[in-house]
Scaffold this active site. Structure first.
Site, PDB file in Angstrom:
ATOM      1  N   SER A   1      -5.904   1.868   2.138  1.00 43.90           N
ATOM      2  CA  SER A   1      -5.389   2.486   3.370  1.00 43.90           C
ATOM      3  C   SER A   1      -4.801   3.863   3.101  1.00 43.90           C
ATOM      4  O   SER A   1      -4.310   4.131   1.993  1.00 43.90           O
ATOM      5  CB  SER A   1      -4.304   1.570   3.933  1.00 43.90           C
ATOM      6  OG  SER A   1      -3.522   2.238   4.897  1.00 43.90           O
TER       7      SER A   1
ATOM      8  N   TYR B   1       3.568  -2.214   2.409  1.00 41.10           N
ATOM      9  CA  TYR B   1       2.123  -2.306   2.626  1.00 41.10           C
ATOM     10  C   TYR B   1       1.393  -1.278   1.758  1.00 41.10           C
ATOM     11  O   TYR B   1       0.424  -1.607   1.062  1.00 41.10           O
ATOM     12  CB  TYR B   1       1.847  -2.061   4.107  1.00 41.10           C
ATOM     13  CG  TYR B   1       0.403  -2.017   4.517  1.00 41.10           C
ATOM     14  CD1 TYR B   1      -0.342  -3.175   4.656  1.00 41.10           C
ATOM     15  CD2 TYR B   1      -0.214  -0.794   4.805  1.00 41.10           C
ATOM     16  CE1 TYR B   1      -1.665  -3.134   5.064  1.00 41.10           C
ATOM     17  CE2 TYR B   1      -1.538  -0.739   5.215  1.00 41.10           C
ATOM     18  CZ  TYR B   1      -2.262  -1.912   5.337  1.00 41.10           C
ATOM     19  OH  TYR B   1      -3.570  -1.861   5.739  1.00 41.10           O
TER      20      TYR B   1
ATOM     21  N   LYS C   1      -1.168  -1.879  -1.413  1.00 40.69           N
ATOM     22  CA  LYS C   1      -2.526  -1.334  -1.443  1.00 40.69           C
ATOM     23  C   LYS C   1      -2.760  -0.540  -2.742  1.00 40.69           C
ATOM     24  O   LYS C   1      -3.832  -0.639  -3.350  1.00 40.69           O
ATOM     25  CB  LYS C   1      -2.786  -0.458  -0.214  1.00 40.69           C
ATOM     26  CG  LYS C   1      -2.904  -1.227   1.096  1.00 40.69           C
ATOM     27  CD  LYS C   1      -4.083  -2.206   1.091  1.00 40.69           C
ATOM     28  CE  LYS C   1      -4.313  -2.890   2.428  1.00 40.69           C
ATOM     29  NZ  LYS C   1      -5.345  -3.948   2.357  1.00 40.69           N
TER      30      LYS C   1
END
Lengths: 338, 338
Positions: B137, B165, B169
């Site tokens: 991402s 998050y 990633k």
């Protein structure tokens, strides 16, 4: 912990060379500053390691030693959980080293990734928001076709690890930063250079020969140098490595300057320079004990690491490289002759 | 797998919006190229997800759906292990999203970090060296005092995640690269932009409103925009996101160009531009259904992500950004009116 009259400390890998040296330094100095606070006396010092701690450390009444796998020791209710919960500073040095992790992938996942995850989770569970100093490594850097290593690595250089060990160190840095951001602990990651001269026996690090080619000849034994004399490396004496770890614990948040890792300063030398310094210190017969036997696997790992650093954040913290390799050899001789 | 007449595929997160869309695309096209090979017919398509797969997919005889936590499904002997071992391509899209992970730290560790570790370990255990496409991402990038985000992110920009998050990633990318280096699998990490317009219901992503402010007004419902109109964002239509995932699976190793992640192309627009395009497509009454209610938490996350990309590696693979936001709105309208 701010109201405590003493500073309780945990060192993972506390029986290893650097951990034991840090422990001796803390016990001898007797005090430690924590994240900008005034220095306070060292209270309990817990040394967690798979190996037993050296006897001089075990004999100190301030030392508690815990022997076992870190993940086991830190289980809820495990022997390490209470010590960890009481510590205001944790130095996380325990790790499987580079060549070991290349040879045994599962070992690296367990001893580096899994143990670090367990340590951070235990700190969070304890709720005590300790300062956690994480020993990362220059092995986070590397060269690849799509991300060439710059001639000089600085604080803006992107990690690009080319070994499992380096990958696991990058992951540790990232997790530490996130736990810090969330307020679960106060993380300080420092990237250590190759520490030289390590006393004692060779370990499984690909860089181990950089100590071996000095240590063994000085002890009258032959040593193999697996890379060619022009190979440049980034070194730090044990004294300066310990100073970097202490500084990471003691610096104020503002002085530390962020959640990302700090490159410790490096002395850049060629292996040929190292041997020349050995010869100046101990004579040609000693330097002649080195056998130059190229090892492509070790060469690939070691030449993949950067050798030249501009360690600006470290300099701002007062951390400077060793002046030259001769001073490192002299320091080693002074210590081993005591 | 090279001798197989068909290509068996697994999609984790296969019931999610992007996973289901990719599945439909694969089934409709009927074939997939793998790492430079000629395209072969799609054989078994396994969709693993915590949620049940959409009924149109479940009805396709080529589809097997596995419902459960990925870590559980992939246990040795678990329902997913055999499917994974037989797949020559695995699209790993399953993830907890950004705002969910900020709200629930354990969820992120389990659903993003733990599940990815389990998937990679299962691929290694299977010994089948599959191509693994990992959906990373733009959230791997971020701004901090010590590492300011550049005005334009390119393939050389250092990840600097500022959310759990994003950290998870980055870790997934690093593990994937190391498993690839070791020869356990063939990893391809792609960094997705914010996919817009997502149909259906809002999810827990901090970027979810970027679809909501288009989708809800077009359905005659009010929608909240939590950031100001000047906020720039990096978007991709669902069609181009799926094209990026397919390209990652199909490109030859030489064309892919390395083990590090590829930034997918981004259309850079302001939220104001988006609303203007909505108004051109659907009229001022529809655009008037947006309530501008600033949310500092969402603003902090979304404005912390980069908005401008120079996606050179992606362009070299033939992947280009959407031309403008009007085309994205028209594409969404065409699909939802079918």
């Amino acid at each position: 912990m701010d109201g405590d009259a003493v500073t309780d400390i945990m060192i993972t890998g506390g029986a290893g060379f650097l951990g034991a040296r840090l422990a001796r330094d803390l016990l001898a100095g007797g005090s430690l500053a924590v994240a900008g606070s005034a220095a306070r006396p060292v209270g309990q010092l817990t040394l967690a390691d798979q190996a037993p701690v050296p006897s001089d450390l075990a004999a100190d009444p301030r030392v508690t030693s815990l022997c076992g796998e870190l993940g086991e020791l830190l289980r809820p209710g495990g022997a390490g959980s209470a010590a960890l919960a009481g510590a205001s500073v944790i130095f996380h040095l325990a790790a499987a080293v580079s060549a070991e992790c290349e040879a045994d992938f599962d070992l690296g996942l367990r001893a580096n990734l899994g143990a670090t995850e367990a340590l951070l989770a235990a700190c969070r569970a304890a709720g005590s928001k300790p300062v956690v100093v994480f020993a990362s490594s220059l092995a986070v850097f590397g060269d690849s076709a799509e991300h060439p290593l710059p001639a000089v690595v600085d604080d803006q250089t992107m990690p690009n690890p080319q070994t499992s060990y380096g990958v696991q160190k990058v992951i540790g840095e990232q997790l530490l930063a996130d736990y810090t951001r969330k307020g679960f602990l106060r993380g300080r990651a420092v990237r250590l250079m190759t520490v030289c001269v390590r006393p004692g026996r060779p370990n499984g690090a690909a860089s181990g020969f950089l100590s071996g080619i000095i240590r063994e000849p000085l002890a009258g034994q032959r040593a193999v140098c697996p890379v060619d004399a022009h190979t440049e490396v980034a070194l730090s004496s044990p004294t300066r490595a310990v100073a970097g770890l202490r500084c990471a614990a003691g610096a104020s948040g503002a002085a530390w300057g962020g959640r990302s890792a700090v490159n410790l300063p490096a002395l850049t030398v060629t292996v040929g320079d190292m041997v020349a310094a050995l010869q100046r210190a101990a004579g040609p017969d000693v330097a002649g004990l080195i056998d130059w036997v190229p090892d492509p696997a070790v060469t690939r790992i070691v030449t993949g690491w950067p050798a030249r650093f501009d360690a600006e954040r470290a300099a701002g913290l007062g951390l400077l490289p060793d002046p030259d390799f001769g001073s490192i050899v002299r320091g080693y001789l002074a210590e081993t002759r005591n």
